[in-house]
Every structure is written in C-alpha cells, then in structure tokens.
Design a protein around this motif. Structure first.
Motif, mmCIF file in Angstrom:
data_model
loop_
_atom_site.group_PDB
_atom_site.id
_atom_site.type_symbol
_atom_site.label_atom_id
_atom_site.label_comp_id
_atom_site.label_asym_id
_atom_site.label_seq_id
_atom_site.Cartn_x
_atom_site.Cartn_y
_atom_site.Cartn_z
ATOM 1 N N TYR A 1 0.827 -1.211 0.000
ATOM 2 C CA TYR A 1 0.000 0.000 0.000
ATOM 3 C C TYR A 1 0.861 1.261 0.000
ATOM 4 C CZ TYR A 1 -2.871 3.780 1.785
ATOM 5 O OH TYR A 1 -3.488 4.994 1.970
ATOM 6 N N ARG A 2 1.848 1.316 0.876
ATOM 7 C CA ARG A 2 2.654 2.536 0.976
ATOM 8 C C ARG A 2 3.532 2.752 -0.259
ATOM 9 N NH1 ARG A 2 5.281 2.650 6.876
ATOM 10 N NH2 ARG A 2 5.845 4.780 6.213
ATOM 11 N N ARG B 1 1.141 3.991 -2.946
ATOM 12 C CA ARG B 1 0.752 5.379 -2.706
ATOM 13 C C ARG B 1 1.914 6.323 -3.022
ATOM 14 N NH1 ARG B 1 -0.845 7.149 3.330
ATOM 15 N NH2 ARG B 1 1.420 6.859 3.538
ATOM 16 N N ASN B 2 3.132 5.876 -2.764
ATOM 17 C CA ASN B 2 4.302 6.693 -3.062
ATOM 18 C C ASN B 2 4.418 6.974 -4.560
ATOM 19 O OD1 ASN B 2 7.039 7.856 -2.286
ATOM 20 N ND2 ASN B 2 7.671 6.257 -3.716
ATOM 21 N N LEU C 1 2.066 7.488 -6.568
ATOM 22 C CA LEU C 1 1.075 8.498 -6.934
ATOM 23 C C LEU C 1 1.336 9.851 -6.283
ATOM 24 C CD1 LEU C 1 -2.124 6.258 -6.614
ATOM 25 C CD2 LEU C 1 -0.773 6.741 -8.668
ATOM 26 N N SER C 2 2.300 9.892 -5.381
ATOM 27 C CA SER C 2 2.550 11.114 -4.621
ATOM 28 C C SER C 2 3.404 12.097 -5.401
ATOM 29 C CB SER C 2 3.249 10.766 -3.296
ATOM 30 O OG SER C 2 3.648 11.946 -2.621
ATOM 31 N N GLN D 1 7.190 12.026 -4.304
ATOM 32 C CA GLN D 1 7.639 10.644 -4.456
ATOM 33 C C GLN D 1 9.029 10.442 -3.855
ATOM 34 O OE1 GLN D 1 7.957 9.453 -8.539
ATOM 35 N NE2 GLN D 1 8.760 7.421 -8.068
#
Length: 467
Positions: free
Chosen positions: A300-301, A304-305, A307-308, A311
């Motif tokens: 998950y992390r 999500r990274n 998409l951040s 990044q």
C-alpha cells in the motif's frame, strides 16, 4: 489448485534464480573484501559504534548478538558459499523445504549486512536484492511448478522499479521533459564505463532518441507486464534489451542485472518440463498465499508513493526491506566534479609542496586512464566519492576518517584503492582537492590520448597530519 502453478515458466524461473544467486554471490564477495576499512571495528563508520545506538527494531541483524570483524567475514564468506552452491544448482537437487531454507539463509545473511552497513549500503539495489531474495524463498524448485502468485509479485516488483524510475524523472529534472538529459548523463554519471566516452559523443539527435526511449521503457512497457501473453513477454524482453543498453553505457553495480533477472518473472521461455513436476504440497500453497497476502498489504505505501507528488526514491518502508520504493536519476548533473585525495612526504607545508595523487579503482582520476568495467561488482568507496563531489554533506561522516587512515598507511583502506603513491612509508599529510572533470573532445583525444580533461582545482578537505 490447478491455477496455482505456472509450469510454462519453469525455464524462466531457472534463469531468474540463477541470476539472482549470481548477484547474491557478487554482493557477499564485495562485502567480504571491503568491510574492514568501511564498517569494521576500526573502520570509517564502525559497526559496534552504530549498534550501540540501535537495537533490533531499528536494525534487525545477526550482529545484534555481537559484532567482530571475524564474525562479519564468516557471514560474508558463508553467504558467498551458499550463493555459489545455489548458482551451481544445489536448490534443485534437494527437497522443496531444503531449497527454501537455502534461499532464506541467503536473505537473512544479506539483511544482517545491509542493516549495519549505514551509508555504504544505502543504495536502492540493496533493498532490491533483499526484496527479490525474499520472493525467491517462495519460488519453489524443480519439484513443483513456479507459483503463479510469486511470478505476479515479481512483475509487481519490476513494475515499481521501472515505473518508479520513470515517474521520478518526469517529476524531477526538466531535462527529462525536453529530452536533453542524456547530453550530460554519460559524462556525469557516478562511474562511467569503457564505452561511456563514445556514448557521450553520440550526435545530439540520438541523445534525444535515447531519452525518449527511456520514457517508453519505464512508463509504457511496465504496464504491459500484467497483460496476457505474449504481450507480457514482449514487454519483459524489451526491459532486458534496455537494461543491456545501460550495462554497456556505465557501471551501476548489479542494478541492471538484477532488473534483468526480475524480467524473467514475465518473460516466458520455451521448455516447460511439465512431466518432471509434481503437484505443490498443501503447506507450500498455504505459505505462498499467506505471504502473498502480507506483501500485498505492505504494498500500500509503495503504491501510494508512486502516486505522490513528493515521491520518495529508493526508500524502504520497513527494516526487513520486504516491499520498497525505487527510482534513479531524478536530477542530472550538468558538470562533473571529482574529489581527489593527495599526500605529501614533506613535514612542513608551503606553496611549493609537491603532492602525489592516490588512484581509485573505478572513479575517474588519471586523465589517460580509460574508465573500467566493474559492474556488477560494487565499489562502494568509489560511489560515495561521487556523492562527496556533489556535496560535502554526503562525505562529512567518513571523509576525514578516510584521510586519517591514508595518513596512517592503513592496509585495509589502501586495499580499496588502485594506486598508493607512498609504497614505502605513509605520507606526512593527506588532503582532498576538488576538480572539474569532463570528457575530452575527439580532437583532444587524438592529440593527447587522454579520456578526461580537468581544471579549476579547489580545496575540499584541509590537510590531515599523520599525527
């Protein structure tokens, strides 16, 4: 469960495992040959001092039970021996449980090294080897068909390696967007290879093609890894080709070879060996599915990274390095600087003091010395010297101890270098100077025979005395 096994990937698994074992072997040998001067009891960043501030939770490692240089050597050479056995086929010659144990031993031993290696082991390919190595525990051996869930996890890992690298570039340096980055990269990369001079002198339009092809390889092809065959195999094959291009153009330790190994999780090769494989035992299926569920939760992390907008690059979200974030060269240096270490036998320093230069194995130094090919072997000191040239902050913890050991004539430290200009006795003083380096032009190369030109020397580290 008929869907659980993927016998058509038997040969692909064999190649993946052999390449992974080879990378493990290189990693353990590099650790054994370099650790004393870097992180040994009397090294630049000693492990005992590091472990006094960090317990099991911060640094899970076998060395939490006590560190000595002899124990580190035993761990490194034991890992090399197990890796060599696996490379020779030992994991396919023993029962499934024993094969898994061999891969688990490799993972535990290398994890123990990485978690005490500090800045010398802060590279993304260390986490990549550990993540790929943990999956190898679940990949099975010749007794059973390759588990489909694990093959998909390898594709997910390869996707994050490539797609993460592509995104960090688009979000980073503008030269990736205007397709000009590779005009500089071949010259300013951490450790150029034998062909880097020629890559640097390619015509400007070809550099733009290189950059555009990089975007296609890292942002377009990874999506196809999850497509049906033969599209997944085509995408994986293209990844192999692009990685071989990187192998030819520079030295990136085992990053490229490990990425090639991951590609075989999607690249289906002919020859399945169906008849020789039995059904996977229930305990194996349960273990694989349980670990797959765990790794998907931990993903998950890293997902999500990706998409951040902030990044993270080459970041581990847990100390076991099970699922990590990857990326490379979000920014490109336009100018190359090199930190050169010099010594003198003169006790009193004056403007006329004669300084003699230490030679490194991989990083640029002597102007007439052609860059060498060292990858997949990892020269950790040479790589950190590149970071030191970018900013003194990278070198603050270890550069002065390095100079002090040169001034003391420390044998372990000198073994990390190619050339010691003081073979009879140590120098009185050692200093560091920063130079601007660039590849010679074709005309300069013909006239002088030099691969490099350097200029603009500036003090970097004040002279350190033998005393």
């Amino acid at each position: 469960m008929e869907w659980f096994g993927a016998p058509d990937f038997a040969l692909s698994r064999l190649v993946l495992q052999r390449l992974l074992a080879l990378v493990y072997l290189v990693g353990f040998v590099a650790a054994a040959r370099q650790f004393r001067a870097l992180i040994g009891e009397h090294g630049m960043l000693p492990v005992p001092r590091y472990l006094r501030r960090r317990g099991w939770r911060q640094a899970p490692s076998l060395f939490q039970w006590g560190y000595t240089d002899r124990r580190f050597a035993m761990v490194s050479w034991s890992g090399a021996a197990v890796a060599a056995a696996v490379l020779a086929g030992a994991a396919d010659a023993v029962p499934l449980g024993a094969a898994m144990a061999l891969w688990a031993v490799l993972w535990v031993l290398y994890l123990s090294i990485v978690n005490v290696g500090q800045t010398w082991y802060s590279f993304g390919w260390e986490s990549l080897l550990l993540e790929a190595g943990f999956l190898a525990v679940l990949l099975g051996n010749a007794e059973v068909a390759p588990p489909l869930p694990v093959l998909l996890l390898y594709r997910w890992l390869l996707f994050r390696v490539e797609f993460g690298a592509g995104l960090i570039k688009l979000r980073g340096d503008p030269c990736w967007r205007d397709l000009s980055c590779l005009r500089y990269h071949h010259e300013t990369q951490p450790m150029p290879g034998p062909l880097s001079w020629y890559f640097h002198h390619l015509p400007a339009p070809l550099h733009r093609v290189e950059t555009a092809a990089n975007h296609l390889a890292q942002l377009g092809l990874p999506v196809l890894l999850f497509a049906p065959q033969p599209f997944a195999s085509v995408a994986a094959g293209a990844v192999v080709v692009t990685q071989l291009w990187l192998v030819a153009s520079g030295n990136f330790a085992w990053l490229n070879w490990l990425t090639i190994a991951l590609a075989f999780g999607a690249l289906r090769l002919p020859g399945s060996g169906r008849s020789a494989m039995g059904a996977a035992p229930l305990w194996f299926e349960v273990l694989v599915l349980g670990c797959t569920a765990l790794l998907l939760v931990l993903s998950y992390r890293p997902a999500r990274n990706l998409l951040s907008r902030r990044q993270l690059m080459n970041h581990s979200f847990d100390r076991l390095h099970l699922v990590n974030a990857y990326g490379a060269f979000g920014s490109i240096s336009r100018v190359r600087f090199e930190v050169v270490l010099e010594g003198t036998e003169e006790a009193v320093l004056t403007e006329r003091t004669v300084w003699r230069e230490y030679g490194f194995k991989g990083k640029p130094g002597a102007l007439s010395r052609r860059p060498r090919q060292y990858a997949p072997y990892h020269l950790r000191l040479d790589w950190l010297m590149w970071f030191a040239a970018l900013s003194p902050e990278y070198a603050r913890p270890w550069l002065r101890p390095f100079a002090e050991r040169l001034a003391a004539g420390d044998r372990g430290t000198l073994r990390l270098l190619r050339h010691n200009p003081f073979p009879d006795r140590p120098p009185h003083w050692v200093r560091a100077v920063s130079y601007r380096y660039r590849f010679t032009t074709r005309a300069e190369r013909r006239a002088t025979g030099h691969w490099w030109h350097r200029s603009d020397p500036r003090p970097y580290l004040a002279p350190v005395s033998r005393r």
